[in-house]
Design an enzyme around this catalytic site. Structure first.
Site, PDB file in Angstrom:
ATOM      1  N   LYS A   1       0.814  -1.341  -0.037  1.00 57.24           N
ATOM      2  CA  LYS A   1      -0.121   0.057   0.061  1.00 57.24           C
ATOM      3  C   LYS A   1       0.925   1.419  -0.187  1.00 57.24           C
ATOM      4  O   LYS A   1       0.496   2.279  -0.765  1.00 57.24           O
ATOM      5  CB  LYS A   1      -0.978  -0.023   1.209  1.00 57.24           C
ATOM      6  CG  LYS A   1      -1.720   1.283   1.605  1.00 57.24           C
ATOM      7  CD  LYS A   1      -2.291   1.310   2.947  1.00 57.24           C
ATOM      8  CE  LYS A   1      -2.965   2.509   3.318  1.00 57.24           C
ATOM      9  NZ  LYS A   1      -4.182   2.958   2.238  1.00 57.24           N
TER      10      LYS A   1
ATOM     11  N   LYS B   1     -18.272  -5.566  -5.750  1.00 55.18           N
ATOM     12  CA  LYS B   1     -18.062  -6.440  -4.939  1.00 55.18           C
ATOM     13  C   LYS B   1     -17.745  -7.844  -5.556  1.00 55.18           C
ATOM     14  O   LYS B   1     -18.141  -8.124  -6.438  1.00 55.18           O
ATOM     15  CB  LYS B   1     -19.041  -6.642  -3.592  1.00 55.18           C
ATOM     16  CG  LYS B   1     -19.386  -5.468  -2.918  1.00 55.18           C
ATOM     17  CD  LYS B   1     -18.438  -5.251  -1.829  1.00 55.18           C
ATOM     18  CE  LYS B   1     -18.982  -3.987  -0.916  1.00 55.18           C
ATOM     19  NZ  LYS B   1     -17.927  -3.539  -0.038  1.00 55.18           N
TER      20      LYS B   1
ATOM     21  N   ASP C   1     -26.262   2.973   8.676  1.00 59.79           N
ATOM     22  CA  ASP C   1     -25.666   2.586   7.330  1.00 59.79           C
ATOM     23  C   ASP C   1     -25.690   1.212   7.254  1.00 59.79           C
ATOM     24  O   ASP C   1     -25.115   0.371   8.177  1.00 59.79           O
ATOM     25  CB  ASP C   1     -24.388   3.384   6.993  1.00 59.79           C
ATOM     26  CG  ASP C   1     -24.501   4.745   7.016  1.00 59.79           C
ATOM     27  OD1 ASP C   1     -25.532   4.979   6.513  1.00 59.79           O
ATOM     28  OD2 ASP C   1     -23.475   5.492   6.889  1.00 59.79           O
TER      29      ASP C   1
ATOM     30  N   HIS D   1     -15.156   8.105  -5.639  1.00 56.16           N
ATOM     31  CA  HIS D   1     -13.943   7.285  -5.587  1.00 56.16           C
ATOM     32  C   HIS D   1     -12.913   8.196  -6.360  1.00 56.16           C
ATOM     33  O   HIS D   1     -11.933   7.571  -6.509  1.00 56.16           O
ATOM     34  CB  HIS D   1     -14.363   6.214  -6.233  1.00 56.16           C
ATOM     35  CG  HIS D   1     -15.003   5.240  -5.005  1.00 56.16           C
ATOM     36  ND1 HIS D   1     -16.601   4.959  -5.272  1.00 56.16           N
ATOM     37  CD2 HIS D   1     -14.780   4.785  -3.799  1.00 56.16           C
ATOM     38  CE1 HIS D   1     -17.076   4.378  -4.189  1.00 56.16           C
ATOM     39  NE2 HIS D   1     -16.022   4.075  -3.409  1.00 56.16           N
TER      40      HIS D   1
END
Length: 763
Positions: A21, A114, A604, A699
């Protein structure tokens, strides 16, 4: 193959301390030169292979490593680049690869969704106006790298053609077979080149085989794999399934391949039942997934050996491979760095590295007999110690569960009554604007939180800092002109972790990261005990924010099913019992918010759909349980209190009845990355409660143009009642920069104003 072998299906990419990352984000930020970046990534990739070899794994996967996503890797291997990225053919550059995933100022990123029912996201390939060609043989490259640099005869991993096309978009359903057939020659070339290089085993992942399939799909599989077998007769193909059982067992195990990979963990016993009933072909190898690749609990090796003894009645040891149930991509790297966890819990944990050891221990036990393996009893004792601990025997929580029947699971009045009461109370304009909850978490915010966690900042100083951020963003929201505000969630690291830290029964790790999408890593909590309400979780920040404005401020909670689906969940009791424990705890927080004057509360459930079982016949039981848990958490409020929820993009049409059953006053749905596809669901189904369809994609760092938002809003209002429609971004804004967030929200509010004005003029 002389005896049972050990294998792995895939290994986490991110590194023990997220080295992957960090390298990615430094490269994207221009702080790491491309050549150095690729060297660091290669070193990490090779270290992962070496670690698997040192653990005793015999069939080591190569090609499972990715710089972003393995589905995107497959797409660019075939030169499938959407036209808006101005690709001219040939090898896809690293820059274009990342542009597809992340977008540019002039081109929106490809859709992200997903990966089956996991919390991993893949980039959806776009097949319209693209002609596939093999521009690079990635499996061959990774095989050569492992062989030349580590002397490892790797097992190339490839996403299979049927699954790849099923997961793609840009073609009509009636064209599915024709589209798959375009890819078969390319896969045949890949396998032929692997054969020429001397590759023995190839793993072709076809997880679509674990979903509900048609007879036509099964027939297509036979055609495809017969062609591939003829193209490379000396390559041994393991057709790999995972995440569930295969419905058509006899047909699947008869496919023209040398091995079949089956999940014996998440199959609910169905694969084992079919194996016992129908047997297994004597000319094939069974790759048995017997270690859970998706959860983090130590395996009771004694029980798994009993399962293997049943398997051995149908499959001889020389035709048996032992492996995880799926890729280990879905679990953290290693337990060894978790130095602060209670020993009773830590001894019962197993991350990727520990699962490799469990595979090799089981392999050794099958080869030599379990009496020779001391760790078998150790694993049993560790699990028994956790099950017998006070963590899993909270008397008050267990008493509440037994009394579930006494809790009301419906609102006091139907939606139309509540809507009138709420509109009178809030006096919101037509097309009210709001956000999903979080605002940018800058380096400064993260720095102050880290100082506080390390004890370098007092509780009082940290609270004062958070209040400053809340005050600043309340003022920003009012300046922008939003109608319903949020406090910004600056005190929260993660929408699940934050609540887990305040609830009983949760444990957090220091390095238990897993990849969610791209470089985005999450650290799922471990639900290891009974979940209990210990303290107020959101009152202080929400009430403070509300004191700063006359506009309504939403209380922000994460729902029970999302907490469940985004956690590693104890496996000693039914998952739905855990969901109800969480719901009962959240119910107390909802009631506390209401008692403090917070009359809009957002609970949520972005992960609602991702928990769906892969087979449709199992959907109802899951959805009924999910709806019940949500209502258990939310329905005790007064009619004047408005319950919101948020969901990430999903095939809305498939679960619309469950969405309606939640009975939320307002639902917002992440939809901008679907490029308007979701609107189709509302052309076929009526939805008569408040709804906000995300009008721009958070995003991507780009600021949307006013015309784009107008088109999205106008398209939605063709099928949705303006009186029930809300305007919002498609998700939280935590990962975005301040300036782009403010500018994007200004555009959003302006688009709402213009649309509102047009609607009122036309009345």
């Amino acid at each position: 193959m002389s005896s049972v072998k050990s294998s792995n299906l895939g290994y986490p990419r991110i590194g023990e301390k997220r080295e992957w990352k960090k390298a990615l984000e430094q490269f994207w930020a221009g702080k790491l030169e491309k050549g150095i970046f690729l060297q660091e990534i290669e070193a990490l990739r090779l270290a992962h292979l070496k670690k698997q070899r040192d653990a005793g794994i015999e069939l080591i996967p190569v090609g499972d490593f990715s710089l972003y996503d393995h589905v995107l890797d497959t797409a660019v291997m075939f030169g499938l680049v959407p036209k808006r990225f101005e690709y001219d053919g040939g090898l896809v550059s690293l820059e274009t690869y990342f542009d597809i995933a992340r977008g540019t100022k002039g081109a929106v990123a490809s859709t992200m969704t997903k990966w089956f029912n996991t919390n991993y996201h893949y980039i959806v390939p776009e097949l319209e106006e693209c002609t596939p060609s093999l521009v690079e043989n990635r499996p061959l490259q990774f095989y050569k790298e492992a062989k030349e640099k580590l002397n490892i005869e790797g097992k190339p991993v490839i996403l299979g053609p049927v699954t790849f096309v099923k997961l793609s978009k840009g073609y009509k359903k009636s064209e599915f077979k024709e589209v798959v057939e375009q890819f078969v020659p390319l896969y045949a070339t890949i396998l032929a080149e692997l054969q020429a290089e001397g590759v023995e085993w190839v793993q072709i992942d076809e997880p679509i085989l674990s979903t509900t399939l048609s007879k036509e799909d099964l027939a297509l599989y036979t055609e495809v794999y017969q062609t591939l077998k003829e193209a490379a007769p000396n390559v041994k193909v393991i057709l790999q399934t995972y995440f569930d059982s295969v419905d058509h067992y006899k047909e699947v195990v008869s496919l023209p391949v040398e091995g079949i990979g089956l999940d014996f963990v998440h199959d609910r016993g169905e694969n084992l039942t079919a194996l016992n009933k129908y047997g297994f072909p004597t000319d094939k190898v069974l790759a048995a997934g017997v270690i859970d690749g998706r959860n983090i609990w130590r395996e009771n090796l004694d029980e798994q050996l009993l399962t293997l003894s049943e398997i051995e009645e149908a499959v001889s040891k020389d035709r048996l491979i032992l492996q995880p149930s799926s890729s280990l991509l879905h679990v953290p790297v290693t337990v060894k760095n978790e130095e602060t966890i209670d020993p009773v819990l830590k001894n019962a944990l197993s991350f990727a590295d520990e699962k490799l050891k469990e595979i090799t221990l089981l392999t050794k036990a099958v080869q030599q007999g379990k009496e020779s393996i001391e760790e078998i009893n150790v694993s049993k004792q560790a699990i028994q110690a956790l099950n017998g601990s006070s963590f899993r025997n909270h008397q008050d929580v267990q008493k509440e569960l037994k009394q579930l029947h006494s809790y009301k699971a419906a609102r006091q009045a139907p939606f139309d009554v509540r809507q009138r009461v709420q509109q009178e109370a809030f006096q919101l304009p037509l097309l009210p604007t709001t956000t999903i909850g979080s605002f940018p978490q800058t380096k400064e915010v993260r720095k102050e939180r880290l100082k506080w966690r390390k004890g370098e900042l007092s509780d009082e100083a940290y609270e004062a800092y958070i209040n400053e951020e809340i005050k600043k963003w309340i003022e920003i929201q009012e300046d922008i002109g939003l109608d319903v505000l949020v406090h910004g969630e600056f005190e929260r690291t993660d929408m699940v972790e934050y609540f887990g830290e305040k609830l009983g029964g949760f444990q957090f790790t220091k390095f238990g990261w897993v990849q969610s999408y791209g470089s985005r890593c999450v650290k799922p909590p471990l639900i290891y005990g009974d979940v209990s309400y210990e303290q107020a979780m959101t009152i202080k920040e929400t009430v403070y924010a509300q004191s700063l404005t006359n506009k309504p401020v939403k209380g922000m909670l994460t729902g029970p099913i999302t907490i469940l689906n985004w956690s590693f969940v104890r496996d000693d009791i039914p998952r739905y019992d855990v969901a109800n424990q969480i719901a009962l705890a959240l119910r107390k927080e909802v009631e506390a918010l209401e008692s403090q004057g917070i009359s809009m509360i957002q609970v949520d459930e972005p992960a609602l759909r991702e928990g769906l079982p892969l087979k449709r016949e199992n959907w109802d039981s899951y959805l009924n349980a999910a709806v019940y848990a949500f209502k258990l958490a939310t329905v005790s409020v007064q009619n004047e209190t408005q319950i919101h929820t948020h969901m990430c993009y999903s095939e809305f049409e498939e679960i619309i009845d469950a969405i309606k059953a939640l009975d939320a006053d307002v639902i917002s749905i992440e939809t901008s990355k679907s490029h308007g596809e979701l609107i189709y669901a509302f052309e076929k189904h009526t939805y008569n409660q408040g709804i906000g369809l995300g009008v721009y994609d958070i995003h991507s760092p780009r600021v949307p143009k006013l015309e784009e938002l107008q088109r999205n809003i106008d398209r939605a209002l063709q099928v949705l009642d303006p009186a029930l429609f809300w305007i919002n971004p498609d998700c939280g804004l935590k990962t975005r920069g301040i300036s782009e967030t403010v500018e994007a929200l200004k555009v959003m509010v302006e688009s709402a104003k213009q649309t509102r004005q047009n609607l009122l003029q036309n009345v």
